[in-house]
Design a protein around this motif. Sequence first.
Motif, mmCIF file in Angstrom:
data_model
loop_
_atom_site.group_PDB
_atom_site.id
_atom_site.type_symbol
_atom_site.label_atom_id
_atom_site.label_comp_id
_atom_site.label_asym_id
_atom_site.label_seq_id
_atom_site.Cartn_x
_atom_site.Cartn_y
_atom_site.Cartn_z
ATOM 1 N N PHE F 77 -6.966 -5.340 -2.188
ATOM 2 C CA PHE F 77 -7.318 -4.025 -2.683
ATOM 3 C C PHE F 77 -7.083 -2.991 -1.599
ATOM 4 C CE2 PHE F 77 -10.713 -0.863 -2.609
ATOM 5 C CZ PHE F 77 -10.350 -0.150 -3.722
ATOM 6 N N PHE F 78 -7.487 -3.362 -0.384
ATOM 7 C CA PHE F 78 -7.367 -2.380 0.665
ATOM 8 C C PHE F 78 -5.907 -2.085 0.988
ATOM 9 C CE2 PHE F 78 -7.346 -1.087 5.130
ATOM 10 C CZ PHE F 78 -7.987 0.108 4.936
ATOM 11 N N ARG F 79 -5.099 -3.094 0.929
ATOM 12 C CA ARG F 79 -3.690 -2.867 1.237
ATOM 13 C C ARG F 79 -2.982 -2.092 0.135
ATOM 14 N NH1 ARG F 79 -0.357 -5.607 4.270
ATOM 15 N NH2 ARG F 79 1.038 -3.936 3.661
ATOM 16 N N TYR F 80 -3.243 -2.483 -1.105
ATOM 17 C CA TYR F 80 -2.397 -1.981 -2.177
ATOM 18 C C TYR F 80 -3.109 -1.029 -3.133
ATOM 19 C CZ TYR F 80 0.055 -5.965 -0.330
ATOM 20 O OH TYR F 80 0.634 -6.842 0.512
ATOM 21 N N GLY F 81 -4.410 -0.926 -2.953
ATOM 22 C CA GLY F 81 -5.118 0.001 -3.832
ATOM 23 C C GLY F 81 -5.331 -0.545 -5.217
ATOM 24 N N ARG F 82 -4.746 -1.669 -5.534
ATOM 25 C CA ARG F 82 -5.037 -2.274 -6.832
ATOM 26 C C ARG F 82 -4.851 -3.772 -6.750
ATOM 27 N NH1 ARG F 82 -0.347 -2.091 -10.523
ATOM 28 N NH2 ARG F 82 1.498 -1.789 -9.264
ATOM 29 N N LEU F 83 -5.280 -4.449 -7.774
ATOM 30 C CA LEU F 83 -5.350 -5.902 -7.680
ATOM 31 C C LEU F 83 -4.289 -6.613 -8.496
ATOM 32 C CD1 LEU F 83 -9.193 -6.176 -8.073
ATOM 33 C CD2 LEU F 83 -7.895 -6.374 -5.985
ATOM 34 N N SER F 84 -3.545 -5.844 -9.288
ATOM 35 C CA SER F 84 -2.735 -6.540 -10.279
ATOM 36 C C SER F 84 -1.427 -7.092 -9.706
ATOM 37 C CB SER F 84 -2.445 -5.601 -11.439
ATOM 38 O OG SER F 84 -1.847 -4.426 -10.943
ATOM 39 N N ALA F 85 -0.820 -6.351 -8.805
ATOM 40 C CA ALA F 85 0.558 -6.690 -8.463
ATOM 41 C C ALA F 85 0.633 -7.958 -7.617
ATOM 42 C CB ALA F 85 1.177 -5.539 -7.695
ATOM 43 N N SER F 86 1.782 -8.573 -7.702
ATOM 44 C CA SER F 86 2.031 -9.718 -6.832
ATOM 45 C C SER F 86 2.233 -9.220 -5.414
ATOM 46 C CB SER F 86 3.269 -10.469 -7.326
ATOM 47 O OG SER F 86 4.071 -10.809 -6.232
ATOM 48 N N MET F 87 1.803 -9.992 -4.441
ATOM 49 C CA MET F 87 1.822 -9.500 -3.071
ATOM 50 C C MET F 87 3.235 -9.273 -2.569
ATOM 51 S SD MET F 87 -1.143 -11.582 -1.229
ATOM 52 C CE MET F 87 -2.831 -11.283 -1.622
ATOM 53 N N ALA F 88 4.139 -10.172 -2.940
ATOM 54 C CA ALA F 88 5.501 -10.067 -2.419
ATOM 55 C C ALA F 88 6.139 -8.759 -2.855
ATOM 56 C CB ALA F 88 6.317 -11.253 -2.917
ATOM 57 N N ASP F 89 5.966 -8.435 -4.146
ATOM 58 C CA ASP F 89 6.580 -7.203 -4.634
ATOM 59 C C ASP F 89 6.021 -6.011 -3.883
ATOM 60 O OD1 ASP F 89 7.430 -9.029 -6.375
ATOM 61 O OD2 ASP F 89 6.112 -8.411 -8.028
ATOM 62 N N MET F 90 4.754 -6.037 -3.691
ATOM 63 C CA MET F 90 4.111 -4.901 -3.080
ATOM 64 C C MET F 90 4.605 -4.703 -1.661
ATOM 65 S SD MET F 90 2.476 -3.537 -5.339
ATOM 66 C CE MET F 90 1.736 -2.302 -4.292
ATOM 67 N N ASP F 91 4.785 -5.803 -0.958
ATOM 68 C CA ASP F 91 5.255 -5.679 0.416
ATOM 69 C C ASP F 91 6.568 -4.922 0.466
ATOM 70 O OD1 ASP F 91 4.065 -8.813 1.803
ATOM 71 O OD2 ASP F 91 3.066 -6.964 1.210
#
Lengths: 501, 496, 123, 146, 209, 98
Positions: F77-91
């Motif tokens: 949550f802290f990194r991406y502001g939301r919980l839904s996305a897959s981590m790899a995509d977000m990176d």
Amino acid sequence: MLLDDLPVLPVILPLVAAPVCLLLPNNRLAGSFATLVAWIALVLSAMLLHTVAVVGPVEYALGGWASPLGIIYRVDLAGAIVMTLVALMASVTFPYAIESAREEIVPSQTSAFFAMFLIVFAGLMGVVATGDAFNVFVFLEISSLSTYTLVAMGAKRDRRALTAAFTYLVLGTIGATFFVIGLGLLYQVTGTLNMIDLHDRLAGVDNKVVRAGYAFILTGLGLKLAMFPLHRWLPAAYTYAPSPVTAFLASTSTKVAIYAMLRFLFTVFGFNFGFIDVAFTFFLILGLIGMFYASLIAIFREDVKMILAYSSVAQIGYMLLGISFATVDGVAAALVHVVNHAVMKTTLFLAVGAVFYALGSHRLSAYRGLGKRMPVTTAVFLIGGLSLIGVPLTGGFISKWVLVAAAFNSVLAVPSLVIVLMIVASSLLAVAYIGRIAWTMLLEEPVGRQPKPVPMMMVVPMVLMAALTIYLGIDAATLVSLCRQAAETLLSTGLGFGGTS
Amino acid sequence: MAGLFQLLPLETAVVVSMAAPLVAFFVVALLDRSPNLREAASITAGLVTFYCAVTIFIGVGDGARPEIDIVEMLPGLSLKLAVEPLGALFGLIASGLWVVNTCYSIGYMRGHHEGGQTRFYMAFCVAISAALGIAYAGNLLTFFLFYEALTLSTFPLVTHERDEAARAGGRVYLGILMGTSIGLLLPAVVWVYGLTGTTDFALGGILGQVSANMPLVFSIIVCLFAWGTAKAALMPFHPWLPNAMVAPTPVSAFLHAVAVVKAGVFGVLKISIYTLGAVELSQSAAADIITYVAAASILIASAIAMTQDNLKARLAYSTVSQLSYVTLGAMIASRYGILGGGAQIAAHALGKMTLFMCAGAIAVAHHKKYISEMRGLGRVMPYTFTAYIIGACSIIGLPPFAGTWPKFLLMLGSIETGDAILVGVLILSSLMNIVYLLTPAVRAFMDPVPGNQAAEIKEAPAFCLFPPWFTAIGCLVLFFYMGDIIRYLEPLVEGL
Amino acid sequence: MELLLDILSWPLLLAGGALVILGAVGVLRFPDFYTRTHAAGVTDTFGADLILLGLLLQVPDTMTGIKLVLIFLFMMMTSPVATHSIAHAAYAGREAPLTGKLLLRQNVPVDITADGEIKEAAE
Amino acid sequence: MGHLILRVTIKLLFAPIILFALYVQFHGDYGPGGGFQAGVTLAAAFILHALGFGLDRCQKVIPPGWLPVGMALGVLIYAGTGIYTMLLGGNFLDYDVIQPDSHHHAGQHIGIIVVELGVGLAVAATMLQIFYAFAAREPEPMDDAW
Amino acid sequence: MLLAEAVAPASELLAESEFPGLSAAFAVEIFILAMLAATAFAMIRMRQLFGVAMLSGIYSLLSAAFFVALDAVDVAFTEAAVGAGVSTVLVLSGIALTAKRELPVDRERTFLPLAIVLVVGAALVYATIDMPAFGDPNAPANVYVGAQYIERTPEDIEVPNIVTAVLASYRGFDTLGETVVVFTAGLACLLLLGAGSIRGGGRHDDEEH
Amino acid sequence: MFTAAAAAIIVAMIIMLFRAIAGPTVYDRVLSVNSFGTKTVLLLAVLGFLMGRPAFLDIALLYALINFIATIAILKFFRYGRLSASMADMDLIRGDRR
């Protein structure tokens, strides 16, 4: 099987129907299913009412476990009356909601909406039917939680519904917490949760724990039933909820809380406490202030639903007043008013909903000249309004009449004349706010667009309720004698009833 | 002749008399498009009602007391009709004058080209039905119900013009009438029920026990009733009456002469006799207070009337003054007081009806409302003003007109109870009546026509002219038959 | 036998307890986030493991033992990973470690360059 | 590929959590736990999966459309048990009538297990439903720092 | 060895006391309660919602430990399952949809809630005066129905875990009710947040208010 | 013996609570929450032995499994502001430095 299980069936039926309803497709089917369930529940409650009126209070041991171990359903006459009332309101508002929901609810949520509606229904029925103090809490929570959601559903049309629902949620949860704290304290003293058992074991016990428990339970229930200083959640919640929801809630949820209050006051605590007089004086004063203050506020609101919501707060004052007399007459008057107010408020809110359907607004300015454009709705509204004022030949008159008669016949801390004058003054205020609306509807020139025709499914319930309002004003003897009998049970035999254990 | 009025059983007559206007209500609504048929329906209903009222009047005079239980809501709480002489008299006056008033309305409304006439006649129908309900009410609750119905049904009449003035007037009208009836009358009714367990009217009153044991409570109830029936226009709850002057003249006539104010004073009289009890009342301190309030109302309203330039306003204050006579009589609660009050209802109805219809006729013919504009008008409208003078004389109480007797009886009553000062009030009031009622007529005849035109006779239409003459003659006739009416009311004062 | 187990588990438990306290003190006292992570990370894994081992020696029945072993295994797995990801998140979130002169001169605004170097903020 | 360590750990933990949930579910008669705790734990496993691998992949395993069905079924299993006992002639939720002749209260055991299953199903589906409902919403852009 | 000898007397003392471990557990309870209170105060004072979420996680960890210390294993289990894991996740996803900081509240507006809290607290303290002593085996709560459950479960239901027996059978209807509450919560989320929910919605401006 | 361990753990918990309340950065809080969770697991285990109720270990086991979820959720949550996305995509989206 049917007759043996009668006390439990009207509760179980909607409870089971709710998940089934969720699985139905999102069209008229869900609504029709809910309506059917409500009708069956109405028939069952009416049968229950009949049984109770003939036989006396009935008990039902859930899970087959006897009184202190298991949960007991115990329906006395007052309970049967309230159950029938709730079922009746559901049977009227559900078909209404089928059409109204098409406007006010996202189509893909129809079945979930009706499932929620059924849960509220089941929860309210459960609160009334149960004879177990903790089970009251459980069902109170079921009904409250679903109510918050239903109120928030109004957000499709008006975002303020969310704030209203949130306020309701916070205050309702505080109320529930108070209630459960009170139960915990009582459990400390008695070690039981069954109401009759509680009464037996509380007899003669008067210590600080019981007093605190009493205060907590009554405050908690007071929040649920919107007793005067604790009414803050009600106006906004009623105003911004979808029309059928408002109609159903206004007529049932506070009434059920009143019944729960009666149960705790008379069945559980009874009269053998030193502090009970103080409590009743509190009710008396709060009831009086409430009915006056809320009516006064209602006069100055511009939103018709808001006006009616404040009037609900005021009407709850009448019921508390009746309870505060602590006589058979007073409690009977409160019960009569519970029924009559439910009927008249449904009438009014259904009419308001029809106007909303046709014009998309609750504001007083939208009601200009409605008498010409929507004569049936206007007539229905006026009948409800007259009943609210307490004009003879409407139900509202009977309840005020009975209440005043009860006031004259009881020994009170405040002279009964003052009470009567307050009741009358509050009726005058009702004249003022209903008069304002009636004036706008009848005497001003219509403005704005032509209203959309209101479908039959909405008109018929509305007219039925208006007819019932008048019927209750004409043939009141049945209801009044029933309520009297119920009050007698609550105040006397309810205490000595040993249970089937 | 009398046989003609014995065709219907009395109970049926009561029902028909109240149902006929309601039937007319729907018929009038249906005949919105054809004014002639509509008005014919109105008049027919009026005649039917009048016929029934006469039947009842005669029947009651013969000693019958028809009773109808409409519905019993709770034990001891029911709607019921029960006719007694006073109610029969009021019913007769109201229904009879309604016919006259309807005829007059046709002339006035057409002459004035008023809009919304269908609504006008419809409201009239409900109002007369409610007035009869008040007349025949068998208990306080029924009385209250029809009393409210009368207020509500006359409200559209008062606000008929639909302009700002009408609305403002309507607000005052509705506010005072509803406010007092719910705020004072209803508590009184409820209280009576709380004390006695019934609301039924019974000769001699039902509060004897209360007055003996709780004099203060009795006094409060008396005051609640006296002011609660604000239609009687007892000060300080009179302002609705002048405010209602915004209405068309037939409505004013209806309010003042036929139904509304009459219903109020009828209510005061009836409640005095049948709920409070004349004996108890005559011993009560509260009754004395109300008596003097009524006396003050008589004088003050007369004084105000003298300052009014608007003819209708002047007549309105005159009504406030004249009808306080009835309250006065009721509160004296002696034999002559009550009889005088009953007689005043009848006499004032005819007189005031005449005056209002004349005022309306003047308005229709010459569009003049103010007395200062009417100088010399008597030469233009001699018939109208002659009728006016007859009406005025009756109100003042000059023989040989009907208004003579009530004042006479009231003075007798005052002397009987030893309130000599009331005699003075009545005499002073008559003098003031002469000043404010007769002066305009006299000036209309004596003063020259403005602009030195030749006095060419230009009267109002026949529909506006005949009704006032009819009632004016009625004033004369009633003078000679007043004895019968007083004899008719005799049962009310049995034992006093 | 029981005594032997007691003798074995005593030091394990005490050492574990001491480590846990030490780690906590470290978390409280160390100057910046990364050093605190270090303190917490070590104790979370090692201190916990020691205590669990100490308990393992005292198990009354097999089922309890199996559960303890499972807890042990899960702790071994999760707590280093958690510590790692917290540190990673902080690093990726540009939380600056105190190094060199910055450690001495605290409260100096710092900036992280694109390739991860930390400098004094350029104002 | 980022967060390799995390992903591996999550994969390793996923099965044990579910296993543990089942243990709690069916061990409720003997030790602490029961349907409610089991349901939450089960949901937690999927939430962990969704956190690691994205909501989309989780929703492929358990489509959102199933969840209302799961919720409803859970309640229906519970209430249905009660109705079944009613049909057998007992009171609502009187499990004894399921096996009236048993000395070991087999009826009670069966009833409790079935009922707990209903609770577990309902709770798990609801928890996931709530998580889906929250996580699937795009946060509105923020302008305040935190 | 030395170490063991040094500590042994203390541990023996504890082992020999009448309720082995009870006093230690009691001390644990006291400490945990103190920490609970501290956490609660910190949560109230903190404006950063994220930090509050963190602390609420700690709070539920602590309360689970507290329940364990009170021997209420099933409650602790629930708290562990819901409070520590899922609720933190849900709170965070809630925060993700709103602001990150709590808005400051007027001082005047805090007065009434404070007064209410004080009154409620006073009422609770008042109630404790007459309450049966903590852990009193003769308290009504322990003697009446509670004792009956313990007595009768083995013969009535034959389930080792009495809590389960009470929840699922004796008071099974309450549990059905709670299941419906959970169901309702899920349904509420479906209605308010789910696909095609009331997103958007009209803002009605009130001229008067 | 167990008492000593429990005491040590509680002392550590108290200290961690200080850190969690004090902050100052978000990461400090996350760290202390995670650490707090570990200590709770330990405390539960020790309490189980202390009170002779091995059933407590079930709870400890559950915590050991679930505490991790909370930590991951917080970080994500802290990194991406939301919980839904897959981590790899977000990176990739956020341009994570590696």
